[in-house]
Each structure stands twice: as C-alpha cells, then as structure tokens.
Design an enzyme around this catalytic site. Structure first.
Site: not given
Ligand code: NAD
Length: 371
Positions: A82, A182, A184, A186
């Site tokens: 990383k 969340g 977002g 995912v």
């Molecule tokens: P993202 O930033 O697109 O979405 C995260 C969402 O969570 C945002 O909409 C944010 O407003 C919301 N959020 C933050 N704090 C919150 C809370 N306390 N209560 C409710 N909602 C809250 O991120 P993502 O890419 O969707 O990733 C989500 C999680 O999955 C992260 O932990 C990330 O590390 C993990 N992850 C993502 C991927 C990927 O392919 N994107 C791969 C492996 C792991």
C-alpha cells in the site's frame, strides 16, 4: 525515527518500507511492502492530510498487511502493499505531482503495483501511468478495469448467500431483512442486487441526498444513520466506515449475520469471538470484500470482465471454507480466515523454495549478465 520504523516493520513483519519526497512538487509518500510470497505487492495509494508522519506510517503498515491477507484469502497470486501520500487531495494535486509519484513507483521495478484508494481517482492514476506500468485501475482504453465497486458489491452479495446457506440452510432472500450502512459506491450497488432478489432492505447514510436518491430508484426503506447498526434485521451489511462492531455496539446488535464491504469492521479481533458467542455469523471483511481486488488483478493478465465476475463469484466458496474451518477447529470465523491465509502463504512459500528454471530470479540474473 529509523529505529522505530524498523521496530514497527518487525512488529507486522514487513519486507520493505520506502519513503519518497520531492521538494519541487511537494510530494511526500511512503510505500509499504508487507509480503511478496505470493507475487508482487498490490494495493492502492491513499492520499490524506495525516497530522503526523507517524500517523501516515501506522496507516500504511496496517493497510499493506491487510492487502496480503485479502489477496491470499481470495486465492490471488499477489502480495500485500500500500502507499500513502501525505497531503490534502483538495489542494495538493497536479499532473507533475502524480507523474513524480509514478516515477518513484517505477523505481521499485514491479515489486509494488499501485491503484486508487481514498483521495485518489482514475485521473490521478492516469498521470501515474504516464511514468510507470505498475499501476492498475486505469481507464478502460488503456486496458484498465474501471470502477471496482460493482465487483465488490457482487462479492458481498455472493458472501451474503454463503452466510444464508450456513445460517438458515437456504439462499432465498425473499423477505429477508437486510440493513445496509452506507449508500456509497458499494452500498448502493449491493442494495440494488438485494432488492432485485426480494430482500427487504433498509439503508442509512449521513449523506441525505445520496440515500434519498437511491430510495427514489429502488424499493427500500431509509433509516437514521445512528440507528442502522443496532436496528432489528436478519443481516447487517456495514458498507461505510470501519470499527462499527465495537464494545458499545456488540451487545446491542439485533441481527443473525454480519456481512458487508467495509474494511476493518471489528474494532478489535476479539470482537469476532464475542459475535460467535452471541450466535451471530460473521463474514470476515477481507474475505467478503475482495471483489474489487479480484477485478483489478485481471488487468495484470489482460482485463476480462467475464473472468473477473467468475472469480468474484468464488467468494461464496471461499467463505464456505472459512465457516468449515471455524466449525471444525472451534475458532472464530476471523481466526479461521487468518488460518487459511497463513496456510496458503506457508505452502506457496515452500514451493518457492524449490529451484525452478522458470523462476523469476533466473530471468533477473540473465538480464543482469547482459547489462
Ligand atoms: P463510498 O465513499 O463511495 O461510500 C461510503 C458511504 O458511507 C458514503 O456515502 C458516506 O456518506 C457513508 N457514510 C460514512 N459514514 C457513515 C455513517 N456513520 N453512517 C452511514 N453512512 C456513512 O465508499 P465505498 O467505495 O462504497 O466503500 C464502502 C466501504 O467498503 C469502505 O469501508 C471501503 O473501504 C470498503 N471497500 C470498498 C471497496 C470498493 O471497491 N469501493 C473494496 C473493498 C472495500
């Protein structure tokens, strides 16, 4: 500083930590290569305004070790690495900044391959790509794999089916209550897959606009962000931040399964035992959320979305194996996943000990001789 860096490397058993700085662009970065037993270390670059160098070092060491585990559990021939850039993504980005970073990455000769993480987008990766081949997650016209989130969501969905099978003896999601934290990249993709399968989805996000937009598109309920973790449901899918399973929430959970995308869902490893004691089945985060990594991995072999999807579906079986070991050895699912990882590293490490004329070292030696 030097002594404490080495002590920290020893604590997590890291192979290599490299610091880069460039006064001209203001670039300050650390790359941590945790373990390359299975292959080149792959993991994204995170850009964050870390308060101290120590905070940045701690983060890169923790995250790179996590990548070793994620790749090994997914059956990928990748090591764990990383990078972190100390800086504000809103202020410190420029073409020269990322091209300089790409040049630095190139000096590692492919021992570390980077990608996007928090604060880094595909445009930044494209600038890196101008200077190095050792970057994935680039534009599709350059052979890239695009947004990994739909694959992460598909992997989590497959993982949820495995949990259903284990806990309830079937995989029919009709009427199953699933709380997603969340909305977002995912969380929204996952919610869509679940709703289409007939599940009763409730979702919460601190970003009201985002969650309301999703509610207009899909048949689901919206809940308050501070309630979603402990509201009654069959399955809780944390897809926002880490450490949502902690001393405060663990006794309040009203679910039978925890299976979501967020990294580091447990505040402490011991919370896995406590979930087990409460009869809640936990899908270890680094096993269930590997779909995005599986997808970018395909870029190294020539990107094929069909193969990425097929391999991502394999997360179902990876989790089933974890549950089997957990039951056989009477250990938590988290410890079972760690056991699988260590066993794979050990077995492949032994295979690497045997001399082969195809080994990379031999090729390197031949190149050196010509030079
Ligand atoms: P993202 O930033 O697109 O979405 C995260 C969402 O969570 C945002 O909409 C944010 O407003 C919301 N959020 C933050 N704090 C919150 C809370 N306390 N209560 C409710 N909602 C809250 O991120 P993502 O890419 O969707 O990733 C989500 C999680 O999955 C992260 O932990 C990330 O590390 C993990 N992850 C993502 C991927 C990927 O392919 N994107 C791969 C492996 C792991």
């Amino acid at each position: 500083m030097t002594v404490s860096v080495l002590a920290k490397m020893e604590e997590y058993d890291h192979e290599q930590v490299v610091f880069f700085q460039d006064k001209g662009t203001g670039l300050k970065a650390i790359v941590a290569i945790h373990n390359t037993t299975l292959g080149p270390a792959l993991g994204g670059t995170r850009m964050w305004p870390y308060a101290t160098e120590e905070d940045a070092l701690r983060d890169v060491l923790r995250l790179s070790r996590g990548m070793t585990y994620k790749a090994a559990a997914a059956g990928l021939n990748l090591g764990g690495g990383k990078a972190v850039i100390i800086g504000d993504p809103k202020k410190h980005k420029s073409q020269s900044f990322f091209r300089m970073f790409g040049r630095f990455i190139n000096t590692l000769g492919g021992r570390y391959i980077t990608a996007e993480d928090v604060g880094i987008d595909v445009n930044d990766a494209e600038y890196m790509y101008m200077e190095t081949d050792y970057v994935v997650g680039i534009e599709s016209n350059h052979g890239g794999s695009g947004n990994p989130a739909p694959f992460t969501a598909l992997g989590v969905y497959q993982g949820i089916l495995a949990c259903m099978k284990k806990k309830f003896g079937h995989e029919d999601l009709t009427g199953i209550r699933i709380n997603v934290q969340g909305a977002g990249s995912v969380g929204s993709n996952l919610a869509e897959l679940l709703v289409k399968s007939g599940a009763k989805v409730t979702i919460a996000d601190i970003d009201k606009e985002r969650v309301e937009g999703l509610a207009k598109r899909l048949e689901l309920e919206v809940a308050e962000p501070n309630q979603i973790i402990t509201m009654p449901c069959d399955i809780l899918a944390p897809c926002a931040m880490g450490a949502v399973i902690n001393d405060r929430t663990i006794n309040e959970l009203q679910c039978q399964i925890v299976a979501g995308a967020a990294n580091n869902q447990l505040e402490h490893d011991s919370h896995a035992d406590l979930l087990g004691k409460r009869g809640i089945l936990y899908a270890p985060d680094y096993v269930i959320n590997a779909g995005g990594l599986i997808n970018v991995y395909q870029e190294l072999e020539g990107y094929s979305p069909e193969r990425a999807e097929r391999m991502t579906r394999g997360i179902y079986y990876n989790l089933m194996r974890v549950f089997e070991i957990s039951e056989d050895q009477k250990i938590s699912t988290r410890d079972a996943a760690d056991y699988l990882v260590k066993r794979r590293l050990d077995k492949i490490g032994r295979a690497n000990n045997v001399y082969s004329p195809r080994s990379k070292n031999l090729l390197e030696n031949i190149h050196n001789r010509r030079a």
